[in-house]
Design an enzyme around this catalytic site. Structure first.
Site, short mmCIF file in Angstrom:
data_model
loop_
_atom_site.label_atom_id
_atom_site.label_comp_id
_atom_site.label_asym_id
_atom_site.label_seq_id
_atom_site.Cartn_x
_atom_site.Cartn_y
_atom_site.Cartn_z
N THR A 34 20.73 -38.06 -8.92
CA THR A 34 20.36 -36.67 -9.22
C THR A 34 20.23 -36.49 -10.73
OG1 THR A 34 22.70 -36.07 -9.23
CG2 THR A 34 21.49 -35.63 -7.19
N SER A 35 20.17 -37.59 -11.47
CA SER A 35 20.23 -37.45 -12.93
C SER A 35 18.85 -37.51 -13.58
CB SER A 35 21.17 -38.51 -13.50
OG SER A 35 21.62 -38.10 -14.75
N ARG A 36 18.30 -38.69 -13.75
CA ARG A 36 16.93 -38.83 -14.26
C ARG A 36 16.30 -40.04 -13.59
NH1 ARG A 36 17.19 -34.35 -15.47
NH2 ARG A 36 16.94 -33.35 -17.49
N ASP A 84 16.86 -37.10 -6.21
CA ASP A 84 16.32 -35.79 -6.57
C ASP A 84 15.38 -35.92 -7.76
OD1 ASP A 84 16.29 -32.88 -6.30
OD2 ASP A 84 17.37 -32.83 -8.21
N GLU A 102 7.89 -38.67 -11.82
CA GLU A 102 7.83 -37.36 -11.15
C GLU A 102 6.92 -36.37 -11.86
OE1 GLU A 102 12.10 -36.33 -11.43
OE2 GLU A 102 11.48 -34.62 -12.65
N CYS A 131 24.70 -40.07 -15.51
CA CYS A 131 24.60 -40.24 -16.97
C CYS A 131 23.22 -39.78 -17.43
CB CYS A 131 24.86 -41.69 -17.35
SG CYS A 131 23.80 -42.87 -16.52
N PRO A 132 23.07 -39.47 -18.71
CA PRO A 132 21.75 -39.03 -19.20
C PRO A 132 20.80 -40.23 -19.31
CG PRO A 132 23.30 -39.14 -21.02
CD PRO A 132 24.08 -39.48 -19.77
N HIS A 154 13.56 -32.57 -7.48
CA HIS A 154 14.28 -32.08 -8.67
C HIS A 154 14.78 -30.65 -8.46
CE1 HIS A 154 14.70 -33.29 -13.10
NE2 HIS A 154 15.64 -32.40 -12.81
N LYS A 158 30.39 -33.68 -17.08
CA LYS A 158 30.68 -32.47 -16.32
C LYS A 158 30.29 -32.61 -14.84
CE LYS A 158 28.41 -30.18 -19.51
NZ LYS A 158 28.41 -31.20 -20.59
N ILE A 159 29.06 -33.08 -14.61
CA ILE A 159 28.59 -33.17 -13.22
C ILE A 159 29.31 -34.31 -12.50
CG2 ILE A 159 26.57 -33.65 -11.77
CD1 ILE A 159 24.87 -32.29 -14.03
N ASP A 203 31.76 -45.14 -17.77
CA ASP A 203 31.24 -44.24 -18.81
C ASP A 203 31.47 -44.91 -20.15
OD1 ASP A 203 30.89 -41.96 -20.69
OD2 ASP A 203 30.83 -40.77 -18.86
#
Ligand code: NAD
Length: 331
Positions: A232-234, A258, A263, A205-206, A295, A154-155, A174
């Site tokens: 900006t994911s993890r 982010d 973190e 991606c996660p 974040h 989605k993002i 992906d």
């Protein structure tokens, strides 16, 4: 239902209270994050509401179950901080917010990209000091460049759409390619091509065992020299030490993040009067071509409103025995 809300910030309270006006749950807020030391606070609460850096490992989940908790409600998308196998074995249900505003995160990724490329962070500091010199502020046109989107969910798709609007050539990677991504006018590429041809790489991606350190020393050594990396994911998608080496050598042209691997315990807090012990983070922030935000990509009115409404709606579904629309289960 009694809900223990961990890691509760002022904006969480404001938006959860607004969402709860029509739902009637009883929320108790804790500033502390969830971990082995704070888990006792949840005793007697049927539901526990947690965020990205709360720790729901097997021990914590066992303690929660013993205290009467039946539902873990994540007020975020990612669920890498929850041991889903342990939750299943303990009979705990887990829900998350599958879909809130992909625009919030994608637009923040674009903001980071444009800031690091056009050196907005440096220009802002300079002009506040009446220094209007332009040396060192050279950027490049995004139009005509190759932008790689890793994770075209989605993002990633919203980010790709914005990049196509800029006139970039968008390629994606992906494990589950989506026709929607290609319908935008983007195309899929193999990892080798992404490394070799991308001027900008943005991660969407996660975090899973497969994606841990997906950006490592090998990948960076194969990247186009001077490429920009946006995450900006993890945090743990990126091997931070390898990125520091690549920044030092100039192989990586800039980094805007982010999220950061370590973190937890640092982000979401005001540590401005504290000595930070994380030398890696301090080293990272010392580079002129690095931007770190704490974040905040999700932090728009639209996203937080939806997050709070969906989270409390999931609790209502659980309490009233309805199917859980946003359940996440162990694979
Ligand atoms: P999504 O599930 O819609 O998309 C994720 C995509 O990644 C999927 O298409 C999936 O197939 C793909 N993927 C999975 N494993 C992969 C792999 N090994 N290699 C390449 N692609 C892979 O999720 P989304 O809503 O787009 O969110 C993406 C991530 O963004 C979340 O997992 C979360 O970590 C992060 N996020 C960050 C913030 C923030 O505030 N910074 C907020 C929300 C989400």
């Amino acid at each position: 239902m009694e809900i223990a809300v961990y890691s509760a910030k002022p904006y969480d309270r404001e938006y959860l209270e607004a969402a709860n006006a029509t739902m009637g749950h009883r929320l108790q807020y804790f500033d502390a994050g969830l971990d082995g030391e704070t888990v006792a606070l949840a005793s007697g609460h049927g539901a526990v509401c947690i965020f990205v850096n709360d720790k729901a490992d097997a021990d914590v989940l066992e303690a929660l179950a013993l205290g009467g908790t039946k539902l873990i409600a994540l007020r975020c998308t990612g669920f890498n901080n929850v041991d889903l196998n342990a939750a299943r074995n303990l009979g705990l249900k887990v829900v998350r917010v599958v879909d809130y505003s992909p625009n919030s995160v994608a637009e923040h990724a674009v903001a980071l990209l444009m800031a690091i490329n056009r050196k907005i962070h440096r220009a802002y500091n300079r002009t506040r000091d009446c220094n209007f010199a332009l040396d060192g502020l050279m950027g490049f046109d995004v139009a005509g460049k190759t932008v790689a989107v890793v994770g075209t969910g989605k993002i990633g798709r919203v980010f790709a759409k914005i990049m196509l609007g800029f006139g970039a050539d968008v390629i994606g990677y992906d494990t589950f390619p989506s026709p929607e991504f290609e319908a935008l006018g983007a195309r899929y590429a193999v990892p080798g091509e992404i490394g070799a041809s991308a001027d900008i790489i943005s991660l969407h991606c996660p975090l899973t065992p497969d994606t841990y350190h997906i950006i490592d020393a090998t990948m960076l050594s194969r990247a186009k020299r001077g490429a920009l990396l946006i995450n900006t994911s993890r945090g743990a998608l990126v091997d931070t030490e390898a990125v520091i080496d690549a920044l030092r050598s100039g192989q990586l042209g800039g980094l805007a993040i982010d999220v950061y691997e370590q973190e937890a315990g640092v982000f979401f807090r005001d540590l401005s009067n504290t000595i930070i012990n994380d030398d890696t983070l301090l080293r990272l922030m010392s580079f002129p071509n690095v931007i770190v935000t704490g974040h905040q990509a999700f932090l728009t009115r639209e996203a937080v409103t939806t997050i709070c409404q969906t989270t409390l709606q999931s609790v209502t579904e659980f309490e009233t025995g309805q199917p859980l629309s946003n359940e996440v289960k162990a694979p």
